[in-house]
Design a protein around this motif. Structure first.
Motif, short mmCIF file in Angstrom:
data_model
loop_
_atom_site.label_atom_id
_atom_site.label_comp_id
_atom_site.label_asym_id
_atom_site.label_seq_id
_atom_site.Cartn_x
_atom_site.Cartn_y
_atom_site.Cartn_z
N SER A 1 -8.29 -19.48 -34.36
CA SER A 1 -8.45 -20.88 -34.76
C SER A 1 -7.45 -21.77 -34.04
O SER A 1 -6.24 -21.54 -34.12
CB SER A 1 -8.26 -21.01 -36.28
N ARG A 2 -7.97 -22.80 -33.36
CA ARG A 2 -7.09 -23.78 -32.72
C ARG A 2 -6.36 -24.61 -33.77
O ARG A 2 -5.25 -25.07 -33.55
CB ARG A 2 -7.88 -24.71 -31.80
N TYR A 3 -7.00 -24.83 -34.90
CA TYR A 3 -6.37 -25.61 -35.96
C TYR A 3 -5.12 -24.90 -36.49
O TYR A 3 -4.12 -25.53 -36.81
CB TYR A 3 -7.36 -25.86 -37.11
N MET A 4 -5.21 -23.58 -36.58
CA MET A 4 -4.06 -22.80 -37.03
C MET A 4 -2.89 -22.93 -36.05
O MET A 4 -1.72 -22.89 -36.45
CB MET A 4 -4.45 -21.33 -37.20
N ALA A 5 -3.19 -23.08 -34.77
CA ALA A 5 -2.14 -23.21 -33.76
C ALA A 5 -1.25 -24.41 -34.05
O ALA A 5 -0.02 -24.34 -33.86
CB ALA A 5 -2.78 -23.35 -32.37
N TYR A 6 -1.84 -25.50 -34.50
CA TYR A 6 -1.08 -26.71 -34.76
C TYR A 6 -0.56 -26.79 -36.19
O TYR A 6 0.49 -27.39 -36.45
CB TYR A 6 -1.95 -27.94 -34.46
N ALA A 7 -1.29 -26.18 -37.13
CA ALA A 7 -0.91 -26.30 -38.54
C ALA A 7 0.10 -25.25 -38.98
O ALA A 7 0.99 -25.54 -39.79
CB ALA A 7 -2.16 -26.20 -39.42
#
Length: 253
Positions: free
Chosen positions: A179-185
């Motif tokens: 998940s790309r979202y997990m990379a930032y979150a």
């Protein structure tokens, strides 16, 4: 292997996310300085010697800056593995470099870019502070400039080390969850959880307090090197987790 590592570092440091992150941190630092500047200018236009250094170091201790760091350090490279997998780029690149070189290149590039983006943002804010405020300060001995620069570099080094760690946190968890979202979150979420645990439940565990890593208030064995060694151990742990996961994933792929 050297070519692979160099290529990944260039990809990370020359990325749009790196430029945006460095500029964003400089802006956040300047915003954190505004209240202090307003109070100082309210008392007169003349500033005390070294004020341009003090205002930056104070800003680096503010909640606005400390909470921005885990977000900004994730911008350059944390979703790189997910992007390579989803785009199919890895199928073209992996046969040329090998699994071990690919993994090592990603880890090194992620850590370096995550730390350097914070380091660069702090230096940019310091340069802007120097250019904008030294002309308003009372005269001082030019030899003290080296001391002022040393203070900023010491603070920036702590941010660099912390940025390396949190970027690897985001990189590893994003790779596992795809998940790309997990990379930032993930860096911010884990950062905030550790802060809550320390401030509400485990006040004595200052060595697991992210704000302490940026602005130490306790006596550490080996001084700042103790902070760096502790975070380096965490970096090694996340690096090993990613390496194990990536070898299985790429070996089966």
């Amino acid at each position: 292997m050297f070519y692979t590592i160099r290529s990944d570092i260039q990809r990370a440091v020359l990325s749009r996310g790196f430029r945006i992150g460095a500029l964003a941190l400089a802006v956040v630092i300047i915003l954190a300085c505004t209240e202090n500047l307003y109070k100082m200018f309210a008392n007169g236009p003349q500033l005390p010697p070294g004020y341009h250094v003090g205002i930056i170091t104070n800003a680096l201790s503010s909640d606005m800056v400390t909470f921005a760091t885990p977000i900004i350090c994730a911008l350059p490279f944390t979703p790189a593995f997910v992007d390579d997998m989803q785009s199919g780029f890895i199928k073209q690149f992996l046969p040329r470099c090998g699994i071990n070189a690919y993994i090592l290149g990603k880890l090194i590039a992620c850590a370096i870019s995550g730390g350097l983006v914070l380091f660069s943002g702090i230096l940019l804010a310091y340069v802007l502070s120097t250019l904008g405020l030294t002309v308003l300060e009372d005269p001082f001995d030019g030899g003290i400039i080296a001391t002022y620069s040393g203070i900023i570099l010491a603070k920036a080094a702590l941010y660099l080390c912390s940025g390396m760690l949190w970027s690897l946190v985001g990189f590893t968890l994003a790779s596992i969850t795809k998940s790309r979202y997990m990379a930032y979150a993930a860096p911010f979420v884990f950062y905030y959880i550790l802060i809550i645990l320390h401030e509400r439940y485990f006040a004595a565990w200052y060595y697991l307090y992210p704000k302490e890593w940026l602005n130490p208030s306790h006596v550490w064995m080996l001084g700042n090197w103790g902070l760096i060694l502790l975070q380096s151990a965490f970096m090694l742990g996340f690096g090993i987790i990613f390496a194990i996961f990536a070898k299985r994933k790429l070996g089966n792929g």
